[in-house]
Scaffold this motif. Structure first.
Motif, PDB file in Angstrom:
ATOM      1  N   PHE A  29     -11.770   6.187  -9.636  1.00  0.00           N
ATOM      2  CA  PHE A  29     -10.484   5.484  -9.634  1.00  0.00           C
ATOM      3  C   PHE A  29      -9.513   6.073  -8.608  1.00  0.00           C
ATOM      4  CE2 PHE A  29      -7.336   2.798 -11.583  1.00  0.00           C
ATOM      5  CZ  PHE A  29      -6.150   3.511 -11.541  1.00  0.00           C
ATOM      6  N   ASN A  30      -9.537   7.380  -8.461  1.00  0.00           N
ATOM      7  CA  ASN A  30      -8.547   8.058  -7.618  1.00  0.00           C
ATOM      8  C   ASN A  30      -8.545   7.587  -6.172  1.00  0.00           C
ATOM      9  OD1 ASN A  30      -8.361   9.466  -9.981  1.00  0.00           O
ATOM     10  ND2 ASN A  30      -8.586  11.490  -9.066  1.00  0.00           N
ATOM     11  N   ILE A  31      -9.676   7.105  -5.677  1.00  0.00           N
ATOM     12  CA  ILE A  31      -9.751   6.738  -4.262  1.00  0.00           C
ATOM     13  C   ILE A  31      -9.541   5.245  -4.031  1.00  0.00           C
ATOM     14  CG2 ILE A  31     -11.290   8.683  -3.781  1.00  0.00           C
ATOM     15  CD1 ILE A  31     -13.589   6.681  -3.557  1.00  0.00           C
ATOM     16  N   TYR A  32      -9.376   4.502  -5.107  1.00  0.00           N
ATOM     17  CA  TYR A  32      -9.215   3.052  -4.981  1.00  0.00           C
ATOM     18  C   TYR A  32      -7.747   2.653  -4.881  1.00  0.00           C
ATOM     19  CZ  TYR A  32     -14.046   1.671  -5.715  1.00  0.00           C
ATOM     20  OH  TYR A  32     -15.387   1.455  -5.557  1.00  0.00           O
ATOM     21  N   ASP A  33      -7.479   1.694  -3.996  1.00  0.00           N
ATOM     22  CA  ASP A  33      -6.210   0.995  -4.013  1.00  0.00           C
ATOM     23  C   ASP A  33      -6.297  -0.058  -5.114  1.00  0.00           C
ATOM     24  OD1 ASP A  33      -6.044   0.873  -0.376  1.00  0.00           O
ATOM     25  OD2 ASP A  33      -5.454   2.459  -1.780  1.00  0.00           O
ATOM     26  N   MET A  34      -5.236  -0.167  -5.889  1.00  0.00           N
ATOM     27  CA  MET A  34      -5.234  -1.092  -7.028  1.00  0.00           C
ATOM     28  C   MET A  34      -4.188  -2.185  -6.836  1.00  0.00           C
ATOM     29  SD  MET A  34      -7.605   0.224  -8.846  1.00  0.00           S
ATOM     30  CE  MET A  34      -7.418  -0.812 -10.315  1.00  0.00           C
ATOM     31  N   GLY A  35      -4.468  -3.323  -7.416  1.00  0.00           N
ATOM     32  CA  GLY A  35      -3.522  -4.417  -7.274  1.00  0.00           C
ATOM     33  C   GLY A  35      -3.501  -5.325  -8.482  1.00  0.00           C
ATOM     34  N   TRP A  36      -2.410  -6.051  -8.592  1.00  0.00           N
ATOM     35  CA  TRP A  36      -2.275  -7.107  -9.578  1.00  0.00           C
ATOM     36  C   TRP A  36      -2.087  -8.428  -8.837  1.00  0.00           C
ATOM     37  CZ3 TRP A  36      -3.174  -6.736 -14.664  1.00  0.00           C
ATOM     38  CH2 TRP A  36      -3.137  -5.475 -15.260  1.00  0.00           C
ATOM     39  N   TYR A  37      -2.843  -9.421  -9.257  1.00  0.00           N
ATOM     40  CA  TYR A  37      -2.738 -10.767  -8.740  1.00  0.00           C
ATOM     41  C   TYR A  37      -2.449 -11.693  -9.928  1.00  0.00           C
ATOM     42  CZ  TYR A  37      -4.927  -9.262  -4.357  1.00  0.00           C
ATOM     43  OH  TYR A  37      -5.215  -8.647  -3.158  1.00  0.00           O
ATOM     44  N   ARG A  38      -2.000 -12.885  -9.624  1.00  0.00           N
ATOM     45  CA  ARG A  38      -1.810 -13.867 -10.685  1.00  0.00           C
ATOM     46  C   ARG A  38      -2.188 -15.253 -10.200  1.00  0.00           C
ATOM     47  NH1 ARG A  38       4.831 -13.760 -11.197  1.00  0.00           N
ATOM     48  NH2 ARG A  38       5.289 -14.726  -9.153  1.00  0.00           N
ATOM     49  N   THR A  90       4.616 -17.358 -15.596  1.00  0.00           N
ATOM     50  CA  THR A  90       3.465 -17.725 -16.415  1.00  0.00           C
ATOM     51  C   THR A  90       2.218 -17.865 -15.547  1.00  0.00           C
ATOM     52  OG1 THR A  90       4.801 -18.851 -18.079  1.00  0.00           O
ATOM     53  CG2 THR A  90       2.493 -19.527 -17.889  1.00  0.00           C
ATOM     54  N   ALA A  91       1.182 -17.145 -15.918  1.00  0.00           N
ATOM     55  CA  ALA A  91      -0.059 -17.140 -15.136  1.00  0.00           C
ATOM     56  C   ALA A  91      -1.087 -16.259 -15.827  1.00  0.00           C
ATOM     57  CB  ALA A  91       0.185 -16.615 -13.722  1.00  0.00           C
ATOM     58  N   VAL A  92      -2.301 -16.352 -15.344  1.00  0.00           N
ATOM     59  CA  VAL A  92      -3.300 -15.347 -15.690  1.00  0.00           C
ATOM     60  C   VAL A  92      -3.172 -14.221 -14.664  1.00  0.00           C
ATOM     61  CG1 VAL A  92      -5.738 -14.829 -16.007  1.00  0.00           C
ATOM     62  CG2 VAL A  92      -4.846 -17.070 -16.668  1.00  0.00           C
ATOM     63  N   TYR A  93      -3.041 -13.005 -15.153  1.00  0.00           N
ATOM     64  CA  TYR A  93      -2.861 -11.846 -14.286  1.00  0.00           C
ATOM     65  C   TYR A  93      -4.179 -11.077 -14.189  1.00  0.00           C
ATOM     66  CZ  TYR A  93       2.143 -12.580 -13.983  1.00  0.00           C
ATOM     67  OH  TYR A  93       3.380 -13.118 -13.705  1.00  0.00           O
ATOM     68  N   TYR A  94      -4.567 -10.807 -12.961  1.00  0.00           N
ATOM     69  CA  TYR A  94      -5.834 -10.151 -12.687  1.00  0.00           C
ATOM     70  C   TYR A  94      -5.615  -8.788 -12.029  1.00  0.00           C
ATOM     71  CZ  TYR A  94      -7.901 -14.795 -13.321  1.00  0.00           C
ATOM     72  OH  TYR A  94      -8.275 -16.013 -13.827  1.00  0.00           O
ATOM     73  N   CYS A  95      -6.431  -7.853 -12.432  1.00  0.00           N
ATOM     74  CA  CYS A  95      -6.450  -6.524 -11.840  1.00  0.00           C
ATOM     75  C   CYS A  95      -7.510  -6.486 -10.741  1.00  0.00           C
ATOM     76  CB  CYS A  95      -6.778  -5.516 -12.946  1.00  0.00           C
ATOM     77  SG  CYS A  95      -6.935  -3.812 -12.422  1.00  0.00           S
ATOM     78  N   ASN A  96      -7.212  -5.763  -9.674  1.00  0.00           N
ATOM     79  CA  ASN A  96      -8.125  -5.660  -8.535  1.00  0.00           C
ATOM     80  C   ASN A  96      -8.228  -4.206  -8.088  1.00  0.00           C
ATOM     81  OD1 ASN A  96      -7.951  -5.850  -5.136  1.00  0.00           O
ATOM     82  ND2 ASN A  96      -9.627  -6.896  -6.146  1.00  0.00           N
ATOM     83  N   ALA A  97      -9.429  -3.815  -7.728  1.00  0.00           N
ATOM     84  CA  ALA A  97      -9.672  -2.465  -7.205  1.00  0.00           C
ATOM     85  C   ALA A  97     -10.397  -2.589  -5.871  1.00  0.00           C
ATOM     86  CB  ALA A  97     -10.505  -1.658  -8.180  1.00  0.00           C
ATOM     87  N   VAL A  98      -9.885  -1.907  -4.856  1.00  0.00           N
ATOM     88  CA  VAL A  98     -10.453  -1.999  -3.510  1.00  0.00           C
ATOM     89  C   VAL A  98     -10.616  -0.606  -2.916  1.00  0.00           C
ATOM     90  CG1 VAL A  98     -10.102  -2.806  -1.162  1.00  0.00           C
ATOM     91  CG2 VAL A  98      -9.469  -4.269  -3.068  1.00  0.00           C
ATOM     92  N   PHE A  99     -11.798  -0.390  -2.313  1.00  0.00           N
ATOM     93  CA  PHE A  99     -12.031   0.824  -1.527  1.00  0.00           C
ATOM     94  C   PHE A  99     -12.739   0.427  -0.257  1.00  0.00           C
ATOM     95  CE2 PHE A  99     -12.624   5.036  -0.301  1.00  0.00           C
ATOM     96  CZ  PHE A  99     -13.942   5.250   0.034  1.00  0.00           C
ATOM     97  N   ARG A 100     -12.183   0.810   0.855  1.00  0.00           N
ATOM     98  CA  ARG A 100     -12.773   0.484   2.153  1.00  0.00           C
ATOM     99  C   ARG A 100     -13.657   1.634   2.597  1.00  0.00           C
ATOM    100  NH1 ARG A 100      -8.028  -1.572   1.254  1.00  0.00           N
ATOM    101  NH2 ARG A 100      -7.558  -3.727   1.842  1.00  0.00           N
ATOM    102  N   GLY A 101     -14.959   1.480   2.300  1.00  0.00           N
ATOM    103  CA  GLY A 101     -15.917   2.488   2.699  1.00  0.00           C
ATOM    104  C   GLY A 101     -16.262   2.374   4.172  1.00  0.00           C
ATOM    105  N   ILE A 102     -17.041   3.304   4.646  1.00  0.00           N
ATOM    106  CA  ILE A 102     -17.432   3.310   6.060  1.00  0.00           C
ATOM    107  C   ILE A 102     -18.287   2.081   6.367  1.00  0.00           C
ATOM    108  CG2 ILE A 102     -18.781   4.528   7.800  1.00  0.00           C
ATOM    109  CD1 ILE A 102     -17.948   7.141   6.410  1.00  0.00           C
TER     110      ILE A 102
END
Length: 119
Positions: A29-38, A90-102
């Motif tokens: 988790f520590n190396i991932y950028d996290m986001g919320w989308y809806r 009002t929306a469905v809220y989604y969690c996102n995790a992104v890591f840009r590997g080599i």
């Protein structure tokens, strides 16, 4: 197996507050950028807020000053504090995790949690 599990969605009156949580497992988790989308009914999914692995937060203009994204690396959890909620939130809220590997992009989504703002 990677899992992002959102929680905290609910029916709330206009002006109310909610805190969404997204618990991650199966990733560093520590190396991932996290986001919320809806995604509202009939609309495309849109970015709400992001927080980098280093803790830098960014928001879409429509929620600046209203929502706060944060993360707890010890709990592998990202939060979205939502205040002064409006019907248009009002929306469905989604969690996102992104890591840009080599060699590739690692991109994961949760299943979503429903937020309904209505009187």
């Amino acid at each position: 197996q990677v899992q992002l599990v959102e929680s905290g969605g609910d029916l709330v009156q206009p002006g109310g507050s909610l805190r969404l949580s997204c618990a991650a497992s199966g990733i560093n988790f520590n190396i991932y950028d996290m986001g919320w989308y809806r995604q509202a009914p009939g609309k495309q999914r849109e970015l709400v807020a992001t927080i980098t692995s280093g803790g830098s937060a960014n928001y879409v203009d429509s929620v600046k000053g209203q929502f706060t994204i944060s993360r707890d690396n010890a709990k592998s959890t990202v939060y979205l504090q939502m205040n002064s909620l409006k019907p248009e939130d009002t929306a469905v809220y989604y969690c996102n995790a992104v890591f840009r590997g080599i060699a590739r992009l690692y991109n994961y989504w949760g299943q979503g949690t429903q937020v309904t703002v209505s009187s």
